[in-house]
Design a protein around this motif. Structure first.
Motif, short mmCIF file in Angstrom:
data_model
loop_
_atom_site.label_atom_id
_atom_site.label_comp_id
_atom_site.label_asym_id
_atom_site.label_seq_id
_atom_site.Cartn_x
_atom_site.Cartn_y
_atom_site.Cartn_z
N UNK A 131 0.81 -1.21 0.00
CA UNK A 131 0.00 0.00 0.00
C UNK A 131 0.85 1.27 0.00
N UNK A 132 2.13 1.16 0.46
CA UNK A 132 3.03 2.32 0.45
C UNK A 132 3.82 2.43 -0.85
N UNK A 133 3.41 1.64 -1.86
CA UNK A 133 3.99 1.65 -3.22
C UNK A 133 5.35 0.97 -3.32
N UNK A 134 5.83 0.33 -2.25
CA UNK A 134 7.06 -0.45 -2.35
C UNK A 134 6.76 -1.77 -3.06
N UNK A 135 7.64 -2.17 -3.98
CA UNK A 135 7.44 -3.41 -4.74
C UNK A 135 8.55 -4.41 -4.41
N UNK A 136 8.18 -5.69 -4.43
CA UNK A 136 9.12 -6.77 -4.14
C UNK A 136 8.88 -7.92 -5.11
N UNK A 137 9.96 -8.61 -5.47
CA UNK A 137 9.83 -9.87 -6.19
C UNK A 137 9.34 -10.93 -5.21
N UNK A 138 8.43 -11.79 -5.65
CA UNK A 138 7.86 -12.79 -4.76
C UNK A 138 8.17 -14.19 -5.27
N UNK A 139 8.30 -15.13 -4.33
CA UNK A 139 8.54 -16.53 -4.64
C UNK A 139 7.28 -17.32 -4.28
N UNK A 140 6.90 -18.24 -5.16
CA UNK A 140 5.75 -19.09 -4.89
C UNK A 140 6.19 -20.24 -3.99
N UNK A 141 5.62 -20.33 -2.79
CA UNK A 141 6.00 -21.36 -1.81
C UNK A 141 5.20 -22.64 -2.02
N UNK A 142 3.90 -22.52 -2.26
CA UNK A 142 3.06 -23.70 -2.46
C UNK A 142 1.64 -23.30 -2.79
N UNK A 143 0.86 -24.27 -3.29
CA UNK A 143 -0.52 -23.99 -3.69
C UNK A 143 -1.45 -25.13 -3.30
N UNK A 144 -2.72 -24.82 -3.24
CA UNK A 144 -3.78 -25.82 -3.11
C UNK A 144 -4.82 -25.46 -4.16
N UNK A 145 -4.78 -26.17 -5.30
CA UNK A 145 -5.66 -25.82 -6.41
C UNK A 145 -7.13 -26.11 -6.08
N UNK A 146 -7.38 -27.10 -5.22
CA UNK A 146 -8.78 -27.43 -4.90
C UNK A 146 -9.47 -26.29 -4.16
N UNK A 147 -8.77 -25.71 -3.19
CA UNK A 147 -9.37 -24.61 -2.43
C UNK A 147 -8.96 -23.25 -2.98
N UNK A 148 -8.15 -23.25 -4.06
CA UNK A 148 -7.74 -22.02 -4.74
C UNK A 148 -6.96 -21.09 -3.81
N UNK A 149 -6.00 -21.66 -3.08
CA UNK A 149 -5.15 -20.89 -2.18
C UNK A 149 -3.70 -21.07 -2.58
#
Length: 461
Positions: A131-149
């Motif tokens: 919200x303060x306009x700072x940007x960061x590169x993010x890494x995907x740690x894990x997913x749950x496609x069934x619950x869409x998280x």
């Protein structure tokens, strides 16, 4: 004069009561620990208060600083076209960037962020903007496609503002809620509504259990926060029900209790641990009850019990009607799923059943769901009959496909048997899960598969 004094006293008393109610409902001291949970006492009931008496400013101010903008960059290869290249100088075979956007919620001060799986799906690069306009590169740690998280992580030395988890089981239908996100790339947008329904299921497999609200949610809100009037996170906004693709009155969020369990599983185990009760059947209504010859019209009717499951060991039988799980009323399958989906294998739940008109309570130890999910594929061990049919003694079967990216290949993949993963023999689910749990969701995996037609195919997942 006495009448005037009496009216003045009543007015003063009414004002004090209103101020006291406001103090009781909206005062809040937020815990400071990461992944913290709100106090179990329910302060959110506002019975008898009109919209003009509810102040959302404190909740909105807390939430907007914890919600981020998520940018998903993926690359596709433009196909070659000799005619266009010759006449117009068009050059194929090059990569073209595609950009998708959504929202996310910071849940720890060191940079863990929860969002929707569909927001980050197929991403080559991920970037989040605070919200303060700072940007960061993010890494995907894990997913749950069934619950869409999905769970992301950003690396920063700054202590980030983060959301406090509320107890989504305590919310009431009719309770005020706020949706916070970035619809149409409009950052820090807050909309208000009420909880329209709980434990809403929209999928064919019945595993999902959404909070339904009438807070306005549009494309770009996905992955954003649904908060109560104290600013506590009670859901992750996920989808809308609309013929146009824009908001028309219904929106849905994954409850915070389910979200919290999923991300804790990803952090600890690398995948989601799901416990199962071990019963099969259906929910009751007037038509079903008449066909079965019973009087009850609410509850989950047990048509069969899975062999060696916790339900069988606890003595649950065909014909039993499940009416409670841990004192939580069960009206149908969505309620049953909502009660079990936050549990893990080996957890013990108290199951209230109605048998021949009598109510019983039995403890059931949940067994492990033998279906393993990875990258939108549901995998299970082969049965002895399937091994005999294909003349093999190892392999895991693709039971179902939940990710849209595989839908063009549905017929080839469905019921296929994975023989190896990265040249390692796929002996069983345990072997495959260990192989894949070490992989990042963005890693490429080489798969050798036997189709249901008996053909050997190889592909990259």
């Amino acid at each position: 004069m006495k009448k005037i004094s009496g009216l003045f006293f009543v007015a003063m008393l009414g004002g004090a009561t209103t101020l006291g109610a406001y103090k009781l409902i909206f005062d809040n001291d937020k815990p400071s620990s990461a992944l913290s949970v709100a106090p179990p006492i329910n302060f959110t009931r506002t019975v008898g208060l009109g919209p003009e008496a509810v102040d959302f400013t404190e909740a909105a101010d807390k939430a907007i600083h914890t919600v981020v903008h998520v940018k998903n960059v993926s690359y596709t290869t433009v196909p070659s076209n000799p005619m266009l290249e010759f006449f117009y100088g068009y050059r194929g075979g090059q990569q073209q960037a595609q950009v998708g956007t959504g929202s996310g919620v910071i849940i720890t001060e060191d940079g863990y962020i929860v969002t929707n799986n569909h927001v980050v799906q197929n991403a080559s690069e991920l970037e989040v903007t605070l919200n303060n306009n700072k940007s960061y590169k993010a890494k995907l740690v894990g997913t749950d496609s069934k619950m869409d998280i999905a769970l992301l992580k950003v690396e920063t030395s700054d202590k980030l503002p983060y959301a406090t988890f509320g107890n989504s089981d305590d919310i009431k239908v009719g309770e005020w809620v706020l949706a916070v996100g970035n619809p149409y790339n409009l950052t820090s947008t807050v909309t208000a509504g009420i909880v329209s329904a709980k434990a809403r299921n929209l999928s064919k497999d019945g595993i999902q259990s959404f909070i339904q609200t009438d807070a306005a949610v549009n494309p770009g809100n996905s992955g954003g926060a649904l908060v109560n009037t104290r600013g506590e996170l009670i859901g992750i906004n996920t989808m809308i029900s609309s013929m146009t693709g824009s908001y028309v009155g219904y929106s849905f969020a994954v409850p915070s209790n389910i979200t919290r369990k999923i991300i804790e599983d990803i952090m600890e185990f690398g995948n989601v641990q799901r416990g199962v009760l071990g019963v099969q059947g259906g929910e009751l209504n007037s038509a079903a009850s008449k066909e079965l010859g019973i009087n009850e019209t609410q509850g989950f009717y047990v048509n069969s019990v899975v062999k060696d499951s916790g339900a069988e060991k606890a003595g649950i039988k065909k014909g039993d009607i499940i009416i409670k799980i841990d004192e939580r009323p069960i009206s149908g399958f969505s309620d049953l799923n909502a009660a079990i989906v936050t549990k893990r294998p080996n957890d013990v739940v108290k199951v209230g059943i109605r048998r021949n008109g009598k109510d019983l309570t039995v403890p059931v130890k949940l067994s492990k769901n033998e279906i393993y999910s990875y990258s939108g594929l549901e995998l299970e061990d082969l049965s002895p009959a399937e091994k005999k049919r294909f003349n093999i003694d190892y392999g895991v079967k693709i039971k179902d496909i939940t990710d849209q990216q595989y839908m063009p290949y549905y017929e080839e993949l469905k019921d296929g048997i994975i023989l190896s993963v990265n040249n390692v023999k796929a002996k069983d689910i345990e072997t495959v899960s260990k192989l894949l749990s070490d992989k990042s969701p963005n890693d490429r995996v080489r798969v050798e598969m036997l189709t249901r037609n008996g053909q050997i195919v190889r592909f990259i997942m």
